[in-house]
Design a protein around this motif. Structure first.
Motif, mmCIF file in Angstrom:
data_model
loop_
_atom_site.group_PDB
_atom_site.id
_atom_site.type_symbol
_atom_site.label_atom_id
_atom_site.label_comp_id
_atom_site.label_asym_id
_atom_site.label_seq_id
_atom_site.Cartn_x
_atom_site.Cartn_y
_atom_site.Cartn_z
ATOM 1 N N SER A 118 -4.838 3.642 -7.365
ATOM 2 C CA SER A 118 -4.216 2.081 -7.231
ATOM 3 C C SER A 118 -5.283 1.100 -8.144
ATOM 4 C CB SER A 118 -4.254 2.237 -5.792
ATOM 5 O OG SER A 118 -4.445 0.988 -5.256
ATOM 6 N N LYS A 148 -5.619 9.627 -6.066
ATOM 7 C CA LYS A 148 -5.190 10.490 -4.821
ATOM 8 C C LYS A 148 -3.671 11.112 -5.424
ATOM 9 C CE LYS A 148 -6.514 7.796 -1.398
ATOM 10 N NZ LYS A 148 -5.959 6.685 -0.029
ATOM 11 N N THR A 189 -9.339 4.233 -6.764
ATOM 12 C CA THR A 189 -8.670 5.991 -6.239
ATOM 13 C C THR A 189 -7.653 6.426 -7.125
ATOM 14 O OG1 THR A 189 -7.563 5.161 -4.332
ATOM 15 C CG2 THR A 189 -9.668 4.429 -4.311
ATOM 16 N N HIS A 244 0.229 -1.371 0.206
ATOM 17 C CA HIS A 244 -0.197 0.104 0.280
ATOM 18 C C HIS A 244 1.052 1.242 0.120
ATOM 19 C CE1 HIS A 244 -2.602 -3.049 2.551
ATOM 20 N NE2 HIS A 244 -2.623 -3.218 1.644
ATOM 21 N N ASP A 247 -7.345 -0.466 -5.924
ATOM 22 C CA ASP A 247 -8.589 -0.240 -5.337
ATOM 23 C C ASP A 247 -9.667 0.808 -5.825
ATOM 24 O OD1 ASP A 247 -7.108 2.323 -4.951
ATOM 25 O OD2 ASP A 247 -6.962 1.976 -2.835
ATOM 26 N N HIS A 255 -2.582 4.203 0.202
ATOM 27 C CA HIS A 255 -3.999 2.785 -1.082
ATOM 28 C C HIS A 255 -3.653 1.880 0.240
ATOM 29 C CE1 HIS A 255 -4.289 6.058 -4.783
ATOM 30 N NE2 HIS A 255 -3.195 5.942 -4.996
ATOM 31 N N GLU A 257 -8.864 13.418 -3.914
ATOM 32 C CA GLU A 257 -8.776 12.267 -4.277
ATOM 33 C C GLU A 257 -10.218 11.862 -4.197
ATOM 34 O OE1 GLU A 257 -9.326 8.671 -1.565
ATOM 35 O OE2 GLU A 257 -9.156 10.699 -0.031
#
Length: 455
Positions: free
Chosen positions: A271, A277, A275, A225, A273, A245, A294
């Motif tokens: 990412s 940012k 998102t 992450h 995921d 992340h 984000e």
């Protein structure tokens, strides 16, 4: 320069291209608002690249799609590869490079988007390609566990370096003084002036993305992450690390200078995921990065690039739909005759300067050089190394103001800047020394004990 019309463009596993415009608020934070969603591809989007006003995307459907981001129109489709597209990049917005599972690297001129040259040699998938800042050389790594050096002046392979294990990333530094090879969790730093591995950075996790912030400072993301900053100009010291992340970090990018504050940069991360940012990082204090904004795309992000329009007053509008895309090899629509003539003249000049020739590929694959290779091959190697050193020295002098990089009689390197201000450079060195004293040892494996073939 403000961030009012800058867009972050991502590709997704769901076959979409998504654009998000960055707007800076009064308090300095940013807001990302969606500008377009395009579903042109029939497979997962694997690569995106922005060159000037053009966006090119490559996918598992074996095609490249071209868009004009100024006029928000589709330009056409390129079908030169057989297999998933694994690399797409521009060199100085004039030439487009693509690579794929078929083992080929294709070079296109932006004038007509036709393939001017196909570089063949890799036995299997090409994993990454990086063009030297001079435009005269390129490095590529493949599934065949080799790194190939290409002479773009002659449009052919110069020589091969056996890596023993496959590398999945290769990067030239902005000055061309160093190149990085990524294998697993390790980032290997090679210096052109001495033609050898100088140190290795162990990220401890599989590296998935890397970006140069300055000539000696990189940001690295991986399966974990976290994002890490490393100083690769000296010993590869870790300067900063933070959790960014909830899933793997897939892409990193640096926004253009958006503030007059010395040493402050804005880093974009995307990412798996879903998102995107934006982080504010103070390179002078190296304090914890501040999250400035984000957005959740609700998609699985696979690739990213940043579009910086020349005319910041241009307003964004939706891209055309799939049905409006013209047939393969189409030329741009919204360029008047005068602009087109200027661009062709510039492209001709660049073609002569950068040396990308339109000669046919010689029949048969070239065999890997060995100890009894001919004088011509030996001379080719010498020419490539000479070119590397020549352009690397020029880039270093331009970047740092130093006149000399390597003293040929003493073998000692002269001091050079790494792209930051002098104050920033001093702060980085103090931070590095402090960390080395506190930790006693870093995550650095010296490259002197590892046997590597010279580039």
């Amino acid at each position: 320069m403000g961030t009012g019309n800058i867009e972050v463009i991502v590709g997704t596993s769901e076959e979409y291209l998504l654009g998000y415009k960055i707007r800076t608020k009064k308090d300095g934070h940013v807001e990302l608002s969606q500008t377009f969603a395009d579903h042109s591809h029939m497979g997962s989007v694997r690569q995106v690249a922005v060159g000037g006003k053009f966006l090119v995307s490559g996918a598992s459907d074996e095609t490249l799609r071209i868009f004009n981001l100024d006029s928000r129109t589709a330009v056409g489709t390129i079908m030169e590869h057989q297999g998933t597209i694994t690399h797409v990049s521009f060199h100085k917005s004039k030439y487009l490079f693509s690579a794929a599972e078929d083992g080929n690297i294709c070079i296109y001129s932006r004038r007509n988007w036709k393939c001017d040259k196909t570089l063949k040699g890799h036995k299997g998938m090409v994993l990454d390609v990086s063009v030297h800042p001079s435009g005269k050389l390129a490095l590529s790594v493949g599934q065949d566990a080799t790194m190939r050096t290409w002479n773009l002046i002659k449009g052919r392979k110069a020589y091969i370096t056996n890596l023993k294990t496959a590398a999945h990333g290769v990067y030239w530094s902005p000055s061309g003084m160093h190149y990085l090879i990524v294998r697993g969790s390790c980032v290997e730093v090679y210096e052109v002036a001495v033609a050898k591995l100088v140190h290795t950075v162990d990220f401890k996790q599989q590296v998935t993305t890397l970006v140069f912030i300055t000539d000696g400072l990189i940001a690295v993301g991986g399966e974990g992450h976290n994002i890490c900053l490393y100083d690769v100009s000296d010993s590869g010291t870790e300067l900063l690390q933070w959790e960014a992340h909830k899933m793997r970090v897939k892409c990193l990018g640096v926004l253009p200078e958006a503030t007059a504050t010395p040493g402050l940069i804005r880093l974009v991360s995307a990412s798996s995921d879903g998102t995107i940012k934006i982080w504010a990082i103070d390179l002078l204090s190296l304090s914890s990065p501040k999250l400035m904004g984000e957005v959740n795309t609700s998609c699985r992000i696979t690739c990213m690039d940043i579009y910086v329009p020349l005319d910041t007053s241009t307003s964004a509008s939706p891209l055309v739909t799939t049905e409006d895309i013209p047939s393969s090899g189409g030329e741009e629509d919204d360029v008047d005759e005068e602009e087109e003539a200027d661009e062709e003249e510039e492209a001709d000049d660049d073609e002569e300067e950068e040396g990308v020739e339109n000669e046919e590929e010689e029949a048969g694959e070239e065999e890997e050089p060995d100890d009894d290779e001919g004088e011509e091959d030996q001379q080719e190697k010498a020419n490539v190394v000479q070119l590397l050193n020549k352009f690397s020295r020029k880039a270093s002098e331009k970047e740092s103001g130093e006149e000399e990089v390597l003293d040929e009689t003493s073998g000692k390197k002269s001091k050079r800047q790494n792209g930051t201000t002098q104050a920033s450079q001093n702060m980085l060195k103090r931070k590095r020394n402090k960390k080395q004293k506190s930790k006693g040892k870093g995550a650095i494996a010296e490259g002197s004990n590892r046997k590597k073939k010279k580039l």
